[in-house]
Design a protein around this motif. Structure first.
Motif, PDB file in Angstrom:
ATOM      1  N   LYS A 149      17.556 -34.877 -30.439  1.00  0.00           N
ATOM      2  CA  LYS A 149      18.237 -35.087 -31.726  1.00  0.00           C
ATOM      3  C   LYS A 149      19.141 -36.300 -31.620  1.00  0.00           C
ATOM      4  O   LYS A 149      19.923 -36.410 -30.686  1.00  0.00           O
ATOM      5  N   ARG A 153      13.760 -30.337 -29.094  1.00  0.00           N
ATOM      6  CA  ARG A 153      13.479 -31.748 -29.400  1.00  0.00           C
ATOM      7  C   ARG A 153      14.741 -32.601 -29.322  1.00  0.00           C
ATOM      8  O   ARG A 153      15.851 -32.108 -29.514  1.00  0.00           O
ATOM      9  N   CYS A 157      13.072 -34.929 -32.847  1.00  0.00           N
ATOM     10  CA  CYS A 157      13.352 -34.060 -33.995  1.00  0.00           C
ATOM     11  C   CYS A 157      12.473 -34.454 -35.187  1.00  0.00           C
ATOM     12  O   CYS A 157      12.395 -35.625 -35.550  1.00  0.00           O
ATOM     13  N   GLY A 164      14.911 -26.273 -40.038  1.00  0.00           N
ATOM     14  CA  GLY A 164      15.668 -25.786 -38.881  1.00  0.00           C
ATOM     15  C   GLY A 164      17.174 -25.690 -39.058  1.00  0.00           C
ATOM     16  O   GLY A 164      17.773 -24.698 -38.676  1.00  0.00           O
ATOM     17  N   PRO A 165      17.816 -26.687 -39.675  1.00  0.00           N
ATOM     18  CA  PRO A 165      19.279 -26.649 -39.750  1.00  0.00           C
ATOM     19  C   PRO A 165      19.840 -25.449 -40.522  1.00  0.00           C
ATOM     20  O   PRO A 165      20.980 -25.055 -40.287  1.00  0.00           O
ATOM     21  N   LEU A 198      17.869 -22.494 -35.956  1.00  0.00           N
ATOM     22  CA  LEU A 198      16.661 -22.834 -35.216  1.00  0.00           C
ATOM     23  C   LEU A 198      16.867 -24.135 -34.434  1.00  0.00           C
ATOM     24  O   LEU A 198      16.379 -24.283 -33.310  1.00  0.00           O
ATOM     25  N   CYS A 199      17.611 -25.087 -35.008  1.00  0.00           N
ATOM     26  CA  CYS A 199      17.885 -26.354 -34.316  1.00  0.00           C
ATOM     27  C   CYS A 199      18.536 -26.104 -32.966  1.00  0.00           C
ATOM     28  O   CYS A 199      18.315 -26.826 -32.006  1.00  0.00           O
ATOM     29  N   CYS A 259      15.925 -25.329 -30.652  1.00  0.00           N
ATOM     30  CA  CYS A 259      14.869 -26.347 -30.592  1.00  0.00           C
ATOM     31  C   CYS A 259      15.149 -27.364 -29.487  1.00  0.00           C
ATOM     32  O   CYS A 259      16.257 -27.863 -29.350  1.00  0.00           O
ATOM     33  N   LEU A 284      12.760 -33.684 -38.361  1.00  0.00           N
ATOM     34  CA  LEU A 284      13.527 -34.076 -39.537  1.00  0.00           C
ATOM     35  C   LEU A 284      13.884 -35.562 -39.460  1.00  0.00           C
ATOM     36  O   LEU A 284      13.788 -36.292 -40.444  1.00  0.00           O
ATOM     37  N   ILE A 317       7.486 -25.732 -34.673  1.00  0.00           N
ATOM     38  CA  ILE A 317       7.885 -26.988 -34.048  1.00  0.00           C
ATOM     39  C   ILE A 317       6.995 -27.269 -32.830  1.00  0.00           C
ATOM     40  O   ILE A 317       6.556 -28.392 -32.612  1.00  0.00           O
TER      41      ILE A 317
HETATM   42  S1  SF4 Z   1      15.412 -30.146 -37.683  1.00  0.00           S
HETATM   43 FE1  SF4 Z   1      13.570 -29.091 -36.875  1.00  0.00          FE
HETATM   44  S2  SF4 Z   1      12.730 -30.456 -35.310  1.00  0.00           S
HETATM   45 FE2  SF4 Z   1      14.833 -31.124 -35.730  1.00  0.00          FE
HETATM   46  S3  SF4 Z   1      16.105 -30.082 -34.224  1.00  0.00           S
HETATM   47 FE3  SF4 Z   1      16.078 -28.784 -36.046  1.00  0.00          FE
HETATM   48  S4  SF4 Z   1      14.392 -27.352 -35.717  1.00  0.00           S
HETATM   49 FE4  SF4 Z   1      14.110 -29.041 -34.250  1.00  0.00          FE
END
Ligand code: SF4
Ligand code: SF4
Ligand code: FES
Lengths: 144, 319
Positions: free
Chosen positions: B207, B205, B228, B238-239, B199-200, B203, B230, B250
């Motif tokens: 990082k 966002r 991010c 996500g990771p 998912l990251c 994503c 997290l 998210i």
């Molecule tokens: S940990 Fe969550 S918010 Fe951060 S990059 Fe991954 S999916 Fe996105």
């Protein structure tokens, strides 16, 4: 629990604890044969998945051993071990796994005696605890 | 072209997967144009007996949501397996136990005692617990047997495809129906309607370096919408989670709870997440770790929210 011989999996880091185990052997120290050693490059390589897998496949206890903090061959590896361990134990407790079943130790290459002591003591602890009871999913014909 | 026979079923589930099917909105008419619905308890009034009379293999596609928690769930799963060409484990509960499987941290006795005897709102002076049979003047009444364990669908019958999500997104549902209609199916056993990347990866966002001093529960922090989650101390899964949902949570400023299941190659989503969380705590001593861990109140329930049945440990056992 007289007849119970614990099965223990020991993840030992190549650079310290495995060498410590080696030293225990070379020094002809006596200790129980219940611990099956898996050599890993660093204690930081021990993903909690390994521990869970060991337990799910019949281990009664798991030992993770690495270099003393500050001495890791890869500098930071055992700090990851140190950080994961308490969280893993908190989680394992929720799964009904007693804290004593999974142990973390720092054992250097010079600490053959400590290694032998740890194995002796840990084997005794697990013997007292008894076999680890797993939650088993038997087969599609045995649901219920 | 002859219409497809389509069955939709819910076992131990919340109903959200069925609602997701309704959320395909006007496309439901397109589905109705290509398919005869032969069973859909949430919306239509077919009887089990009608399905039991159908020939083996006469259902083209069955979307089965929900876990297997009792004997009725099991019985219908077996019947639908026999009648269906393509059986799809639809949604997290069918795939890996989902929310119902959090109950695997307790056993049957714990659960029945809590629910029927101990809860403050319960009045049950005779200590009556659910029975599978009960004689009455008008005949015997039967209830399904409550199992000691919540199973995933494929722990009970063979499953052809997996469509993850809690619930799967309507877009994916439509794609699955189309794939069956066109005969354009991936190899058996495949996960459909999800990505092979984390998912990251999907994503958007920002990082940066992840070093966490404190974890927050989502009501304890107002997050930066660009960064991010997290990194900001929210337990975002996500990771270790398959992408494919379009980062729905998210986008709503909520951390991922992991409903699309483990990334391919990850055996155990919770253990893997524990591994990554451990590594990013900004601590050097057991005391510092202890302090940071205060922010993680329920690791087993949080990291296995959707996958207890198929996790390595499967649940708790009294030692
Ligand atoms: S940990 Fe969550 S918010 Fe951060 S990059 Fe991954 S999916 Fe996105
Ligand atoms: S962000 Fe995570 S929990 Fe939310 S829908 Fe996507 S996979 Fe599921
Ligand atoms: S090399 Fe021994 S703990 Fe890292």
């Amino acid at each position: 629990m007289v007849d119970f011989e614990p099965k223990i999996i020991g993840f030992l880091c190549n650079w310290c604890s495995y060498a410590g185990a080696d030293l225990a052997g070379v020094s002809r120290l006596q200790y129980p044969a219940n611990l099956r050693v898996v050599r890993v490059m660093c204690s930081g390589r021990v993903d909690p998945t390994f521990v869970f897998k060991a337990l799910s496949q019949g281990a009664d206890g798991v030992l993770i051993a690495g270099c003393h903090p500050g001495d890791c061959h890869y500098t930071e590896g055992n700090y990851n071990t140190l950080k994961r361990y308490p969280l893993m134990m908190q989680m394992l407790e929720q799964f009904g796994v007693e804290r004593e079943r999974v142990r973390m130790e720092w054992i250097s290459a010079a600490e053959g005696t400590i290694y032998a002591d740890v194995v002796r003591e840990f084997t005794e602890t697990i013997r007292q605890l008894g076999p680890y009871k797993r939650r088993l999913v038997k087969g599609r014909d045995q649901v219920g | 072209m002859a219409k497809l026979n389509l069955a939709l079923y819910w076992a131990a589930a919340c109903g959200g997967c069925d609602v997701a099917v309704l959320d395909v909105n006007e496309k439901i008419l397109d589905i109705a144009a290509v398919a005869n619905i032969v069973l859909w308890p949430v919306a239509l009034d077919h009887k089990y007996a009608d399905v039991a009379k159908m020939a083996p293999g006469s259902i083209d596609l069955c979307l089965f949501n929900g876990a297997i928690r009792n004997s009725e769930n099991e019985q219908i799963a077996r019947m639908l397996r026999e009648k269906s060409q393509v059986l799809v484990a639809f949604g997290s509960c069918a795939i890996s136990g989902g929310i119902p499987a959090l109950a695997n941290l307790k056993d049957r006795d714990d659960i029945l005692r809590r629910v029927y005897l101990e809860t403050p709102s319960t009045v049950n002076p005779d200590g009556v617990l659910p029975q599978t049979g009960c004689p009455t003047p008008v005949g015997d009444l039967h209830l399904p047997e409550f199992y000691d364990f919540v199973y995933s669908l494929d722990q009970v019958v063979e499953v052809d495809y997996y469509v993850p999500g809690c619930p799967p997104t309507p877009q994916r549902i439509w794609e699955v129906v189309q794939a069956v209609v066109s005969g354009n199916l991936p190899p058996r056993g495949a996960t459909v309607g999800a990505l092979d990347k984390s998912l990251c990866d999907e994503c958007q966002r920002v990082k940066r370096d992840k070093k966490i001093k404190r974890f927050y529960r989502s009501h304890e922090i107002i997050t930066d919408p660009e960064l991010c989650l997290l990194e900001q101390g929210l337990l975002c899964m996500g990771p270790v989670t398959r992408g494919g949902c379009g980062t729905q949570c998210i986008n709503a400023n909520m951390p991922c709870r992991g409903c699309y299941g483990p990334l391919p190659g990850v055996t155990d989503q919770g253990a893997k997440y524990l591994s990554s969380i451990g590594a990013i705590m900004d601590a050097r001593t057991p005391e510092e770790v202890d302090e940071i861990m205060q922010g993680i109140v329920d690791p087993a329930g949080t990291f296995y929210r959707f996958g207890m049945s198929t996790s390595l440990l499967k649940g708790a056992v009294k030692q």
